[in-house]
Design an enzyme around this catalytic site. Structure first.
Site, PDB file in Angstrom:
ATOM      1  N   HIS A  37      15.329   3.734 -15.964  1.00 39.98           N
ATOM      2  CA  HIS A  37      15.609   4.874 -16.858  1.00 39.98           C
ATOM      3  C   HIS A  37      17.269   5.199 -16.466  1.00 39.98           C
ATOM      4  CE1 HIS A  37      11.220   5.286 -16.640  1.00 39.98           C
ATOM      5  NE2 HIS A  37      11.502   5.775 -17.879  1.00 39.98           N
ATOM      6  N   GLN A  61       1.490   8.951 -29.114  1.00 43.41           N
ATOM      7  CA  GLN A  61       1.714   7.185 -28.890  1.00 43.41           C
ATOM      8  C   GLN A  61       0.757   6.768 -28.080  1.00 43.41           C
ATOM      9  OE1 GLN A  61       5.712   8.108 -27.397  1.00 43.41           O
ATOM     10  NE2 GLN A  61       5.338   6.390 -26.219  1.00 43.41           N
ATOM     11  N   ASP A 150      11.377  -2.625 -23.756  1.00 45.21           N
ATOM     12  CA  ASP A 150      10.741  -2.399 -24.867  1.00 45.21           C
ATOM     13  C   ASP A 150      11.369  -2.729 -26.267  1.00 45.21           C
ATOM     14  OD1 ASP A 150       8.905  -1.874 -26.885  1.00 45.21           O
ATOM     15  OD2 ASP A 150       8.133   0.180 -26.126  1.00 45.21           O
TER      16      ASP A 150
END
Lengths: 281, 281
Positions: A37, A61, A150
């Protein structure tokens, strides 16, 4: 660093910054921050005048049998990390601030999501896209930063921004890894130390694929078989999938050409890990 | 008046205007402009620095048996009318500019659309919402103007902007009528002169409802029965629906209170007309 929890206040602030002609770099996260991050924040700081990070564990999600309730959270630590990294505004809304009891509008994603994680997590990307439309409208970013770890999420977000004409540039950022290659993930805390050692097979098998392709292998099935054998021989992880597709369209490739994504997911006792590499052939 | 057909050019222009701090009033239309549309432009001119009108006959909001192909079009006349009304930018994209062959993201609306026109036109509002998300992202309006004649559309758009947090204020504008009360509509051109005369029953029956409510009637069914009889006695139109709901939630009202919508649709030979009144009780 300002911390804002109300959508209305966030929108008012953003309107001011926009009015002053500032560009906005946006790092959407689910918190429990790690170096991955923070590398997104560094990229954002280089590109934009103002860096906004959101922390929101988005219930939409997570599937009914997934880890929404036990998804790791540590807002005190996150605040400190975000501040030290140079985030200007941390947007940290409650679930009730983001979703009303009645939702009238439902988004479903097709095509991109019947492979990789999407095929194992029905509705996952519907939830991702829903929260991102909201967050994009709240933050009005010039740039939004997503980790390549991802890769399917990156593909879905790029297509979503294109299809709905959001005036936002999506910036994919390199995966941050431990020295042994293990990709940083909020879920790594659930690995035993033995599993953490074994989990290096994800990245090592990806490096094996890279070597095979560089040596001229063009058959996806053969590469996947060799990766499978490698993982089975070197760990007790259960392979969820190993797949090879074009990027960002996520279509099978009869010949390996262009932007090629090699991606896998492996389950250990309490956690499922993902990783991938993106090759230019 | 500038005419722009490319999304990219539109977004670049809008970015400039936004950068200069201008507010943008947006009037989305399907063209074949009439005084109703032009009254939206007048409202927009009063509120915003720059008025953008779009003309786009959106295929997604027409059902397979609906009138997409024969929906009336006259861009030469529309350009003149828009220019005379004071539109600053006319956005007029082709269908292929707005929709690619593959669409990955699908929106469905629930709750608000199982009544009124929505119940007769499955998928209609899914298409409306899809194109509006795109248009809103292209035009980035401060205000968007919608005619009250399509009250269900106003309700859906208000909820959509709220649920997805678009930083846009939706302004509903009064229906423009002929002297005899017939609501202006692009589809009125398909009425024979006899039907055009008979079509005044829509507004007259709404006035009847208003009078009944003002006289103390609180029973929706009784009002609907009287409207039905009135229309049947004074025209050859076939009633598609007459319904009474709360606004903008579009829920049945056990007692008529608050914002009350009385709405109807009536079919003549070649055309289906809608009208409504919004009462504050």
């Amino acid at each position: 660093m300002q911390i804002i929890t109300a959508i209305k206040e966030m929108q008012e602030k953003i309107a001011q910054y926009k009015h002053n002609g500032m560009t906005i770099g946006f790092v959407p996260t689910m918190g429990f921050l790690h170096e991955g991050h923070l590398s997104l924040v560094q990229e954002a700081k280089q590109k934009a005048d103002l860096v906004v990070m959101s922390i929101f564990v988005n219930p939409l999600q997570f599937g009914p049998n997934e880890d929404y309730d036990r998804y790791p959270r540590d807002i005190v630590r996150d605040e400190q990390l975000a501040k030290n990294a140079g985030v200007d505004i941390l947007f940290y809304p409650e679930v009730t601030e983001m979703y009303k009891d009645t939702r009238y509008f439902h988004i479903s994603v097709s095509g991109l999501v019947d492979v990789l994680c999407g095929s194992k997590r029905p509705g996952h990307f519907d939830g991702v896209v829903t929260v991102l439309i909201k967050l994009f409208n709240i933050v009005l970013p010039t740039y939004a930063f997503f980790g390549k770890k991802d890769a399917q999420q990156v593909a879905v977000v790029m297509k979503m921004v294109e299809e709905f004409n959001f005036p936002i540039k999506i910036i994919p950022v390199e995966t941050v890894r431990e020295e042994d290659g293990l990709a940083k993930s909020s879920r790594n805390v659930y690995l035993t130390s033995e599993e953490k050692q074994e989990a290096t097979v994800l990245y090592k098998s990806l490096q094996l694929a890279k070597t095979l392709i560089e040596e001229g292998e063009t058959n996806s099935r053969s590469i996947i078989e060799k990766m499978t054998r490698f993982i089975q021989n070197h760990s007790q992880g259960n392979i969820d999938y190993i797949e090879i597709y074009s990027f960002p369209n996520l279509k099978p490739l009869p010949n390996l050409q262009g932007h090629v994504l090699v991606a896998l997911a492996v389950r250990f006792t309490n956690v499922r890990l993902i990783d991938n590499i993106l090759l230019e052939i």
